[in-house]
Design an enzyme around this catalytic site. Structure first.
Site, PDB file in Angstrom:
ATOM      1  N   ILE A 170     -10.859  -5.737  -2.689  1.00  0.00           N
ATOM      2  CA  ILE A 170     -12.258  -6.141  -2.502  1.00  0.00           C
ATOM      3  C   ILE A 170     -13.021  -6.065  -3.830  1.00  0.00           C
ATOM      4  CG2 ILE A 170     -14.416  -5.635  -1.286  1.00  0.00           C
ATOM      5  CD1 ILE A 170     -12.668  -4.579   1.061  1.00  0.00           C
ATOM      6  N   CYS A 219     -14.078   2.049  -3.123  1.00  0.00           N
ATOM      7  CA  CYS A 219     -12.970   3.004  -3.099  1.00  0.00           C
ATOM      8  C   CYS A 219     -12.759   3.472  -1.666  1.00  0.00           C
ATOM      9  CB  CYS A 219     -13.289   4.193  -4.016  1.00  0.00           C
ATOM     10  SG  CYS A 219     -14.873   4.947  -3.625  1.00  0.00           S
ATOM     11  N   PRO A 220     -11.598   4.029  -1.365  1.00  0.00           N
ATOM     12  CA  PRO A 220     -11.402   4.577  -0.012  1.00  0.00           C
ATOM     13  C   PRO A 220     -12.153   5.890   0.137  1.00  0.00           C
ATOM     14  CG  PRO A 220      -9.459   4.959  -1.365  1.00  0.00           C
ATOM     15  CD  PRO A 220     -10.416   4.197  -2.219  1.00  0.00           C
ATOM     16  N   ARG A 248     -17.182   3.286   2.891  1.00  0.00           N
ATOM     17  CA  ARG A 248     -17.244   4.196   4.040  1.00  0.00           C
ATOM     18  C   ARG A 248     -18.526   5.016   3.927  1.00  0.00           C
ATOM     19  NH1 ARG A 248     -14.456   1.282   6.295  1.00  0.00           N
ATOM     20  NH2 ARG A 248     -12.326   1.547   7.062  1.00  0.00           N
ATOM     21  N   ASP A 272     -23.153  -1.103   4.892  1.00  0.00           N
ATOM     22  CA  ASP A 272     -22.538  -1.594   6.141  1.00  0.00           C
ATOM     23  C   ASP A 272     -21.955  -0.427   6.925  1.00  0.00           C
ATOM     24  OD1 ASP A 272     -21.662  -3.785   7.831  1.00  0.00           O
ATOM     25  OD2 ASP A 272     -19.624  -3.327   7.165  1.00  0.00           O
ATOM     26  N   GLU A 277     -20.720   6.708  13.104  1.00  0.00           N
ATOM     27  CA  GLU A 277     -20.875   5.351  13.650  1.00  0.00           C
ATOM     28  C   GLU A 277     -20.508   5.342  15.126  1.00  0.00           C
ATOM     29  OE1 GLU A 277     -18.384   3.119  10.993  1.00  0.00           O
ATOM     30  OE2 GLU A 277     -19.912   3.083   9.432  1.00  0.00           O
ATOM     31  N   HIS A 296     -21.543  -2.037  10.507  1.00  0.00           N
ATOM     32  CA  HIS A 296     -20.102  -2.098  10.189  1.00  0.00           C
ATOM     33  C   HIS A 296     -19.496  -3.452  10.591  1.00  0.00           C
ATOM     34  CE1 HIS A 296     -16.505   0.680   9.257  1.00  0.00           C
ATOM     35  NE2 HIS A 296     -16.214  -0.588   8.927  1.00  0.00           N
TER      36      HIS A 296
HETATM   37  P1  NAI Z   1      -7.730  -1.146  -1.957  1.00  0.00           P
HETATM   38  O1  NAI Z   1      -6.832  -0.055  -1.498  1.00  0.00           O
HETATM   39  O2  NAI Z   1      -7.168  -2.473  -2.318  1.00  0.00           O
HETATM   40  O3  NAI Z   1      -8.587  -0.618  -3.220  1.00  0.00           O
HETATM   41  C1  NAI Z   1      -9.153   0.646  -3.300  1.00  0.00           C
HETATM   42  C2  NAI Z   1      -9.398   0.932  -4.773  1.00  0.00           C
HETATM   43  O4  NAI Z   1     -10.126   2.175  -4.859  1.00  0.00           O
HETATM   44  C3  NAI Z   1      -8.125   1.103  -5.604  1.00  0.00           C
HETATM   45  O5  NAI Z   1      -8.205   0.328  -6.772  1.00  0.00           O
HETATM   46  C4  NAI Z   1      -8.121   2.586  -5.975  1.00  0.00           C
HETATM   47  O6  NAI Z   1      -7.588   2.826  -7.270  1.00  0.00           O
HETATM   48  C5  NAI Z   1      -9.609   2.872  -5.974  1.00  0.00           C
HETATM   49  N1  NAI Z   1      -9.893   4.308  -5.862  1.00  0.00           N
HETATM   50  C6  NAI Z   1      -9.157   5.267  -5.236  1.00  0.00           C
HETATM   51  N2  NAI Z   1      -9.737   6.459  -5.425  1.00  0.00           N
HETATM   52  C7  NAI Z   1     -10.831   6.262  -6.186  1.00  0.00           C
HETATM   53  C8  NAI Z   1     -11.809   7.110  -6.725  1.00  0.00           C
HETATM   54  N3  NAI Z   1     -11.775   8.447  -6.547  1.00  0.00           N
HETATM   55  N4  NAI Z   1     -12.812   6.561  -7.468  1.00  0.00           N
HETATM   56  C9  NAI Z   1     -12.851   5.230  -7.685  1.00  0.00           C
HETATM   57  N5  NAI Z   1     -11.936   4.373  -7.207  1.00  0.00           N
HETATM   58  C10 NAI Z   1     -10.936   4.884  -6.456  1.00  0.00           C
HETATM   59  O7  NAI Z   1      -8.836  -1.287  -0.805  1.00  0.00           O
HETATM   60  P2  NAI Z   1      -9.754  -2.562  -0.469  1.00  0.00           P
HETATM   61  O8  NAI Z   1      -9.052  -3.469   0.475  1.00  0.00           O
HETATM   62  O9  NAI Z   1     -10.320  -3.127  -1.709  1.00  0.00           O
HETATM   63  O10 NAI Z   1     -10.916  -1.844   0.375  1.00  0.00           O
HETATM   64  C11 NAI Z   1     -11.788  -0.904  -0.240  1.00  0.00           C
HETATM   65  C12 NAI Z   1     -12.496  -0.088   0.836  1.00  0.00           C
HETATM   66  O11 NAI Z   1     -13.344  -0.958   1.584  1.00  0.00           O
HETATM   67  C13 NAI Z   1     -11.539   0.491   1.907  1.00  0.00           C
HETATM   68  O12 NAI Z   1     -11.037   1.733   1.507  1.00  0.00           O
HETATM   69  C14 NAI Z   1     -12.420   0.612   3.115  1.00  0.00           C
HETATM   70  O13 NAI Z   1     -12.981   1.897   3.134  1.00  0.00           O
HETATM   71  C15 NAI Z   1     -13.519  -0.416   2.872  1.00  0.00           C
HETATM   72  N6  NAI Z   1     -13.491  -1.514   3.836  1.00  0.00           N
HETATM   73  C16 NAI Z   1     -14.637  -1.733   4.563  1.00  0.00           C
HETATM   74  C17 NAI Z   1     -14.697  -2.775   5.462  1.00  0.00           C
HETATM   75  C18 NAI Z   1     -15.955  -3.038   6.220  1.00  0.00           C
HETATM   76  O14 NAI Z   1     -15.934  -3.765   7.218  1.00  0.00           O
HETATM   77  N7  NAI Z   1     -17.087  -2.507   5.796  1.00  0.00           N
HETATM   78  C19 NAI Z   1     -13.530  -3.625   5.719  1.00  0.00           C
HETATM   79  C20 NAI Z   1     -12.390  -3.362   4.857  1.00  0.00           C
HETATM   80  C21 NAI Z   1     -12.379  -2.316   3.964  1.00  0.00           C
END
Ligand code: NAI
Length: 330
Positions: A170, A219-220, A248, A272, A277, A296
């Site tokens: 993302i 980030c997660p 989150r 979001d 929630e 969300h």
């Molecule tokens: P992804 O796993 O592809 O990327 C997560 C990134 O966060 C990675 O590059 C990782 O290195 C980085 N990261 C890990 N720990 C970190 C830290 N301490 N500080 C900074 N960066 C850190 O995940 P993706 O698909 O990009 O999703 C990101 C987040 O978006 C998910 O973890 C989820 O919580 C959230 N999400 C929310 C949705 C919604 O409907 N609001 C839907 C899908 C995801």
């Protein structure tokens, strides 16, 4: 009369979806899944209904329903768990693994939709389309002496700095859209593919915090990121800048964010996601100024849910073929 082999060869496995409503409130068909398994779908399931509904299931399909170690004792047939989401922290993956039950999740189905939502927030925070529309409809423009009016500063995104925290799928997509708006992009990420993004400057987190006009969090939620956006973080930001959180809720300390919005050190917060929630009625963000909140839904675009259904189908097919994919508890 079936022997065991006949059972496996001739009968569809029983699959139960415990909380299918948010993935499919009725605008998508479950047919592709019904073609594979003997499917029962419940829109929602409370914790005390899980055993009754799941006790005969070979496959459980869950979105947010928690499957704990204790529950597994009463789910004797369970062979496979498929999630309807990327996240699976509500599942006791270790306990499932000990029983030889693979868990498959849905990776990367909502990247475009979430990135799009980030810019819905940014544009609303600075162009204020819905705020001005309400103003116009209440008669303010009708009474105006000039052909136009505005009552707060309006800005261009071109030349502004977007700070991205977490450069996974993302974060990377957000950087591309920001570049199309002419924004400068700074990013802090411990991992993630950095090649192929010449317009992104990868740097340390303090530079991202202190140099950005907008910060978008991707980030997660982990022990490291819980409460990351707190008073200390906001105090390091440029006064009057903005934060977008589609990651989150608990990544932000909501009390600190609400205070910063009230005293003006933060110009706006678009989120979001909330710490609980649905939110409790006393969540401080519900009454904070310049706070945009969606329930969300960043992931929930129709195309996104169709994609999710397609990946669920592939996950179940692969399990039935004996080669599960997207397994998160190897
Ligand atoms: P992804 O796993 O592809 O990327 C997560 C990134 O966060 C990675 O590059 C990782 O290195 C980085 N990261 C890990 N720990 C970190 C830290 N301490 N500080 C900074 N960066 C850190 O995940 P993706 O698909 O990009 O999703 C990101 C987040 O978006 C998910 O973890 C989820 O919580 C959230 N999400 C929310 C949705 C919604 O409907 N609001 C839907 C899908 C995801």
């Amino acid at each position: 009369m079936y022997n065991n082999f006949g059972d496996i060869m001739n009968k569809k496995l029983k699959a139960v979806i415990l909380d299918g409503y948010t993935e499919n409130p009725g605008d998508i068909s479950w047919e592709t899944i019904e073609n594979l398994v003997d499917l029962t779908v419940y829109p929602r399931t409370s914790p005390d209904e899980i055993i009754e509904r799941g006790k005969d299931a070979d496959i459980l399909i869950v979105n947010k329903v928690a499957i704990t170690r204790e529950l597994l004792e009463d789910l004797p047939n369970l062979k496979f768990v498929a999630t309807l989401a990327t996240g699976y922290n509500q599942l006791d993956c270790d306990a499932l693994k000990e029983r030889g039950i693979p868990v498959s999740n849905i990776p990367a189905y909502s990247t475009n939709a979430v990135a799009q939502m980030v810019f819905a927030y940014i544009l609303e925070l600075i162009n204020k389309v819905s705020e001005y529309t309400a103003d116009v409809k209440s008669g303010t423009w009708t009474k105006c002496k000039d052909f136009c009016y505005w009552n707060s500063p309006l800005y261009e995104l071109d030349g502004k700095t977007l700070g991205i925290i977490g450069f996974g799928k993302i974060g990377a997509r957000v950087s591309q859209i920001a570049t199309a708006f002419g924004m400068k992009v700074l990013c802090y990420t411990p991992s993630g593919k950095k090649e192929g993004f010449p317009n992104v400057e990868f740097t340390d987190i303090n530079t991202v915090i202190s140099s950005s006009d907008f910060i978008s969090v991707h980030c997660p939620l982990t022990p490291d990121t819980a409460g990351l956006i707190n008073k200390e973080f906001i105090d390091k930001m440029k006064k009057g800048s903005y934060i977008i959180n589609t990651a989150r809720g608990p990544v932000a300390n909501e009390k600190d964010v609400a205070e910063a919005l009230s005293n003006g050190s933060l110009a706006g917060y678009g989120t979001d996601v909330l710490s609980t929630e649905p939110p409790k009625s006393d969540n401080p963000l519900l009454t904070a100024p310049n706070c945009l909140i969606t329930p969300h839904i960043a992931w929930a675009a129709y195309e996104t849910r169709l994609r999710l259904m397609g990946i669920l189908e592939e996950n179940i097919k692969a399990y039935l073929d004996g080669t599960p994919i997207n397994v998160v508890n190897n």
